[in-house]
Design an enzyme around this catalytic site. Structure first.
Site, PDB file in Angstrom:
ATOM      1  N   ASN A 186       8.660  74.001 -47.781  1.00  0.00           N
ATOM      2  CA  ASN A 186       7.477  73.256 -48.228  1.00  0.00           C
ATOM      3  C   ASN A 186       6.465  74.142 -48.947  1.00  0.00           C
ATOM      4  OD1 ASN A 186       8.368  70.823 -46.986  1.00  0.00           O
ATOM      5  ND2 ASN A 186       7.707  71.635 -45.024  1.00  0.00           N
ATOM      6  N   CYS A 187       6.974  75.030 -49.772  1.00  0.00           N
ATOM      7  CA  CYS A 187       6.143  76.024 -50.451  1.00  0.00           C
ATOM      8  C   CYS A 187       6.150  75.741 -51.953  1.00  0.00           C
ATOM      9  CB  CYS A 187       6.734  77.410 -50.162  1.00  0.00           C
ATOM     10  SG  CYS A 187       5.945  78.788 -51.013  1.00  0.00           S
ATOM     11  N   GLY A 188       5.125  76.163 -52.645  1.00  0.00           N
ATOM     12  CA  GLY A 188       5.107  76.032 -54.097  1.00  0.00           C
ATOM     13  C   GLY A 188       6.240  76.788 -54.765  1.00  0.00           C
ATOM     14  N   THR A 238       9.308  76.977 -53.425  1.00  0.00           N
ATOM     15  CA  THR A 238      10.582  76.424 -52.956  1.00  0.00           C
ATOM     16  C   THR A 238      11.560  76.126 -54.095  1.00  0.00           C
ATOM     17  OG1 THR A 238       9.519  75.561 -50.966  1.00  0.00           O
ATOM     18  CG2 THR A 238      11.632  74.584 -51.570  1.00  0.00           C
TER      19      THR A 238
END
Length: 162
Positions: A34-36, A38
Site C-alpha cells: 500500500n505504498c506509492g 508499490t
C-alpha cells in the site's frame, strides 16, 4: 557471517538459508503493498524475468514499519503480489528492516551499503540492495530509484556469472 548464512522464512512459512542463492546476483528489496512505490513490483518482475536465466534473483521482503503500508498477513501479501503484478520471484515473510527487531540480514545490508550521508538507516519501503555473485553488497538504491534504472548495474554484475 556471510550473506549466505542468514536464515529467512519464505512467504509460505518455511525456513530457508540464503546459501541457495550463492553464486547468484541478487536485488534485495523491502516491499509494501500500500505504498506509492508499490507499482515498482511490475519493473522488479520484469527485471527478474529478463535476467533469471543468467543467475539473477529479486528477493522481496515485505515490511510494515513505514506508515503501516503492509498490514496484511503473508498469504494476503502473496495473493496481492500474484494477482496484481504476477510476481514469480521469491518472496519472504514480513519482517522488520530497522530498529531493535530488525532482521540480521537487513542489518548486514544496511551496514555494508550505507545510504545518504553514510546513514545505515533504511528510511522507506522499496529500498533496494544489489548483491554480487560472491555475496558482497555492491550498492544501495533509494526507494525512488526505479528498478529499470538499476538494469545496467545488474548487467555488469552478471558478467561471468553461470
Amino acid at each position: 557471517m556471510t550473506m549466505y548464512d542468514y536464515e529467512v522464512q519464505t512467504i509460505k512459512g518455511e525456513m530457508t538459508i540464503l546459501k541457495q542463492f550463492e553464486n547468484k546476483v541478487l536485488l534485495i528489496v523491502n516491499t509494501a503493498s500500500n505504498c506509492g512505490f508499490t507499482p515498482q513490483y511490475k519493473e522488479l518482475q520484469q527485471l527478474y524475468e529478463e535476467f533469471k536465466n543468467r543467475g539473477f534473483f529479486v528477493l522481496g521482503f515485505p515490511c510494515n514499519q513505514f506508515n503501516e503500508q503492509e498490514p496484511g498477513g503473508n498469504s494476503e501479501i502473496e495473493r496481492f503480489c500474484e494477482m496484481n503484478y504476477g510476481i514469480s520471484f521469491p518472496m519472504f515473510s514480513k519482517i522488520d528492516v530497522k530498529g531493535k527487531n530488525a532482521h540480521p540480514l537487513f542489518i548486514h545490508l544496511a551496514t555494508n551499503a550505507r545510504g545518504v550521508l553514510g546513514s545505515k538507516a533504511i528510511k522507506w519501503n522499496f529500498t533496494k540492495f544489489l548483491v554480487d555473485s560472491k555475496g558482497q553488497v555492491v550498492k544501495r538504491y533509494s526507494p525512488s530509484t526505479k528498478p529499470n534504472q538499476i538494469k545496467q548495474d545488474i548487467e555488469k554484475q552478471l558478467i561471468g556469472v553461470l
